[in-house]
Design an enzyme around this catalytic site. Structure first.
Site, PDB file in Angstrom:
ATOM      1  N   GLY A  40     -10.172  43.252  14.021  1.00 28.95           N
ATOM      2  CA  GLY A  40      -9.979  43.410  12.585  1.00 28.95           C
ATOM      3  C   GLY A  40      -9.023  44.541  12.318  1.00 28.95           C
ATOM      4  N   ASN A  41      -8.994  45.025  11.099  1.00 31.10           N
ATOM      5  CA  ASN A  41      -8.106  46.137  10.760  1.00 31.10           C
ATOM      6  C   ASN A  41      -8.732  46.986   9.663  1.00 31.10           C
ATOM      7  OD1 ASN A  41      -7.074  45.223   8.033  1.00 31.10           O
ATOM      8  ND2 ASN A  41      -6.623  43.435   9.300  1.00 31.10           N
ATOM      9  N   ARG A  42      -8.057  48.035   9.260  1.00 34.55           N
ATOM     10  CA  ARG A  42      -8.660  49.042   8.383  1.00 34.55           C
ATOM     11  C   ARG A  42      -8.601  48.715   6.898  1.00 34.55           C
ATOM     12  NH1 ARG A  42      -6.236  54.650   9.779  1.00 34.55           N
ATOM     13  NH2 ARG A  42      -7.526  55.215   7.983  1.00 34.55           N
ATOM     14  N   SER A  43      -8.140  47.536   6.539  1.00 38.63           N
ATOM     15  CA  SER A  43      -8.040  47.215   5.112  1.00 38.63           C
ATOM     16  C   SER A  43      -9.421  47.257   4.432  1.00 38.63           C
ATOM     17  CB  SER A  43      -7.447  45.818   4.932  1.00 38.63           C
ATOM     18  OG  SER A  43      -7.532  45.439   3.582  1.00 38.63           O
TER      19      SER A  43
END
Ligand code: CTP
Ligand code: CA
Length: 225
Positions: free
Chosen positions: A33-36
């Protein structure tokens, strides 16, 4: 009374917003995933409906409550977001791709939990580029606005993405700046078109959403030479 501030300048528009970070499973309990946080996309959806647009919010998982008066479509993976966006695209007059899309997914997902033992090599393949596909599939008159988070050479990378993906504008975030951007309630950006680079200085994501919508609808006006 918020009604008094309504300008209704987006009445008649159907704004499709994507938000949050997509996730690609590695095994039944883990994902890439990512930090959004989804805050920027949700702020855009909120601002657009407040200004009279019909809003379709296609959202990857976030910890946020969706804004009122939006049609919410929940997705998890990049593939699901792509399918949802492509199926709703014919209705949209404006597409704002604020989602942080997972760029890679596992070539094959493990059906059991991966066990921790020594070094692990993952085989990944790139996901589909939703923004580029939307820009090529759209009907004439549909505005397509992308986002880009960069840590270096912002303008060069931003312009490159704008041209490569065929978007009308890119909202460029400098994610190397402290205290704004990811997870923060504040952000700053450059609104980049082929001709212009408009600096939007640090402000709340709510205010920034309105400024982005201002610049987006200004793209519909005939350009003065
Ligand atoms: N985007 C997309 N589909 C992808 C990747 C990105 O639609 N598979 C969209 C994002 O929603 C965003 C824009 O493209 O609006 C730019 O995202 P970004 O991650 O900056 O672009 P990438 O082409 O993935 O480049 P990078 O290698 O820098 O991550
Ligand atoms: Ca990316």
């Amino acid at each position: 009374l918020e009604l008094l501030n309504h300008t209704n300048d987006l009445a008649g528009e159907v704004v499709l917003v994507t938000a949050g970070g997509t996730r690609e499973a590695l095994d039944p309990v883990r994902y890439i995933g990512n930090r959004s946080s989804g805050k920027m996309g949700y702020a855009l959806a909120y601002a657009a409906q407040r200004r009279g647009a019909r809003v379709i919010l296609i959202t990857a998982p976030t910890a946020l409550h969706p804004p009122p008066n939006c049609e919410v479509v929940s997705v998890v993976t990049t593939g699901q977001m792509r399918d949802a966006v492509v199926s709703r695209l014919p209705e949209a007059t404006m597409v704002i791709k604020a989602a942080a899309v997972a760029d890679y997914r596992a070539i094959s997902m493990a059906d059991q939990k991966l066990k921790r033992s020594g070094p692990l090599t993952l085989q990944l393949e790139p996901t589909a580029d939703i923004l580029a596909e939307v820009a090529s599939l759209r009907k004439p008159g549909t505005l397509v606005i992308g986002f880009a988070a960069e840590t270096e050479d912002h303008l060069t990378h931003g312009r490159d993405k704008l041209l490569r993906k065929g978007a009308d504008a890119i909202v460029l975030n400098d994610v190397s700046r402290e205290g704004i951007g990811f997870d923060s309630d504040r952000n700053a950006a450059t609104f980049l078109t082929k001709q212009t680079a408009i600096e939007l200085p640090e402000m709340s994501k709510r205010d920034l959403a309105d400024r982005i919508l201002d610049e987006a609808i200004a793209l519909r006006r005939p350009q003065s030479v």
